[in-house]
Design an enzyme around this catalytic site. Structure first.
Site, mmCIF file in Angstrom:
data_model
loop_
_atom_site.group_PDB
_atom_site.id
_atom_site.type_symbol
_atom_site.label_atom_id
_atom_site.label_comp_id
_atom_site.label_asym_id
_atom_site.label_seq_id
_atom_site.Cartn_x
_atom_site.Cartn_y
_atom_site.Cartn_z
ATOM 1 N N ASN A 295 0.812 -1.261 0.072
ATOM 2 C CA ASN A 295 -0.024 0.092 -0.048
ATOM 3 C C ASN A 295 0.665 1.429 0.136
ATOM 4 O O ASN A 295 2.051 1.141 0.012
ATOM 5 C CB ASN A 295 -1.192 -0.059 1.245
ATOM 6 N N LYS B 204 8.881 -16.710 -10.681
ATOM 7 C CA LYS B 204 8.359 -15.527 -11.308
ATOM 8 C C LYS B 204 7.229 -16.054 -12.153
ATOM 9 O O LYS B 204 7.394 -17.119 -13.057
ATOM 10 C CB LYS B 204 9.175 -14.688 -12.244
ATOM 11 N N PRO C 100 -2.896 -12.460 9.592
ATOM 12 C CA PRO C 100 -2.997 -12.215 11.380
ATOM 13 C C PRO C 100 -3.245 -10.942 11.499
ATOM 14 O O PRO C 100 -2.748 -9.943 10.988
ATOM 15 C CB PRO C 100 -1.862 -12.648 11.742
ATOM 16 N N ILE D 177 -2.723 -8.090 13.749
ATOM 17 C CA ILE D 177 -1.468 -8.050 14.584
ATOM 18 C C ILE D 177 -2.168 -7.538 16.110
ATOM 19 O O ILE D 177 -2.117 -7.920 17.194
ATOM 20 C CB ILE D 177 -0.594 -7.256 13.945
ATOM 21 N N ILE D 178 -2.740 -6.490 15.770
ATOM 22 C CA ILE D 178 -3.069 -5.645 16.876
ATOM 23 C C ILE D 178 -4.209 -6.519 17.886
ATOM 24 O O ILE D 178 -3.956 -6.247 19.189
ATOM 25 C CB ILE D 178 -3.652 -4.183 16.706
#
Length: 405
Positions: free
Chosen positions: A214, A294, A312, A314-315
């Site tokens: 991103n 590739k 996952p 995370i927080i």
């Protein structure tokens, strides 16, 4: 008035092509009101001239330890006592090795051993030299002794190599010096606290040359780390791939994927952290199975299907494991910002969530400014739009107040 007004800074320049950048650093420091004296090593004389440095600093340049005129009054000891801060930029591999071993065989190394003032190193060398175990051991030893450090940066080098070893830019070194002196004016109420902060994007491999990511620059997370350290906190900064200089003094753990970031967080918080801030923009999905080779373009189709699975959370995982006394999350949204942020606060078991509208061009990803809404279980606060550095200071203050309430 600048916090550098009348500050006495001794700038040491060692041998290396990056020495030319020190001219700009002197200009920035003197413009801010600092009194700068320059010490050159013999190697540095091949890259910059004493006449140029004297003209910019306004002081004679010193380079010889056994100068009869200067040493009649023990000049090297006087210089060591004179400085409020000694900055070595560039700091070569040779100088770092001699400094780590306590050698005093030229004026600059002697000054560094004789001073009781802080010393800041800005390493600069070939990427292979920086990665060498001997250099890494020297850098670690100097850090353990309390020597400050900025860089090195990653990128193209004069020799044609690409990698870590470039001296940090003069503006970044200048900002680090400003931050150093700021700390003397900022309350040190976080001195006994450990803050863990994530920053930047994650990078999820599709194959060896492609990835999902991103636009996060990491600026907000890095600003938060700087603000927390300015108030005395020990900071572990777990960062995805970014193009900004890490704040001096933070423990930096570089990661790529969400899995790596979660593992680094758990490892960093084996002993419960005081504060965790999840400022990283973690990819929600990853490849179910990344390709080892590739992926080739198929001539018989215009489409390709990638099978993704959830990363996952995370927080939420850290909250469930109670890895930190206070957990702070970010909600980067493009619509229904406050509604989604409140839902995330409750759903993930957070203490504080910081919501920002990344659809806005003036405060979205990669911008220097930001405007957020801070939400807890019982209050909402919306500070004015400002720079990410200034906002970080406000957020650290808010978080600290919440931990004490």
């Amino acid at each position: 008035m600048s916090n550098l007004a009348q500050k006495r800074i001794l700038l040491g320049i060692t041998g290396g092509i990056a020495a030319y950048k020190s001219i700009e650093l002197i200009r920035l420091l003197t413009k801010a009101g600092a009194d700068v004296q320059v010490v050159l090593t013999d190697g540095a004389k091949a890259f910059v001239t004493e006449m140029t440095l004297q003209a910019i600093s306004g002081h004679p340049v010193r380079s010889t330890l056994l100068d009869p005129n200067a040493e009649a009054g023990m000049g090297h000891i006087e210089l060591a006592k004179w400085a409020d801060l000694i900055v070595i930029a560039p700091a070569s591999a040779d100088f770092m090795a001699r400094y780590a071993q306590g050698m005093a065989n030229d004026l600059l190394s002697t000054l560094c051993l004789a001073t009781e003032s802080p010393v800041l190193l800005a390493p600069a060398m070939n990427q292979a030299m920086w990665k060498h175990p001997a250099t890494q051991a020297n850098a670690k030893l100097l850090t353990e002794r309390g020597i400050l450090n900025i860089g090195p940066a990653d990128g193209a080098q004069a020799c044609g190599d690409i990698g870590p070893g470039r001296m940090s830019e003069p503006g970044d070194i200048f900002n680090t010096i400003m931050t150093h002196f700021d700390k003397a004016q900022v309350k040190q109420d976080l001195a006994d606290q450990h803050w863990v902060i994530t920053a930047g994007p994650t990078m999820e491999a599709i194959d060896p040359v492609r990835f999902i990511s991103n636009h996060s620059s990491g600026k907000m997370g890095y600003a938060l780390a700087t603000a927390a350290m300015a108030r005395g906190a020990t900071v572990t900064l777990i960062s995805g791939p970014v193009q900004i200089t890490a704040p001096a003094g933070a423990k930096i753990i570089a990661v790529k994927s969400a899995d790596e970031m979660l593992a680094a967080c758990e490892q960093s918080m084996i002993t419960q952290a005081d504060v965790f801030i999840g400022a990283a923009a973690v990819a929600d999905f990853k490849m179910k199975a990344a390709n080892d080779q590739k992926m080739k373009k198929q001539s018989d189709t215009d489409e390709i299907t990638l099978t993704l699975v959830k990363n996952p959370d995370i927080i939420a995982t850290l909250a469930q494991q109670k890895r930190a006394k206070t957990l702070v999350g970010f909600a980067a949204e493009t619509q229904n910002v406050i509604e989604y942020a409140k839902s995330k606060l409750e759903r993930k078991g957070l203490d504080i969530i910081i919501a920002n509208d990344v659809s806005r061009a003036d405060i979205g990803f990669n911008q220097d400014d930001n405007q957020v809404t801070v939400i807890t279980k019982d209050k909402t606060w919306s500070p004015d739009k400002t720079t990410k550095n200034a906002l970080a200071e406000q957020l650290v203050e808010f978080i600290q107040q919440q931990t004490q309430s």
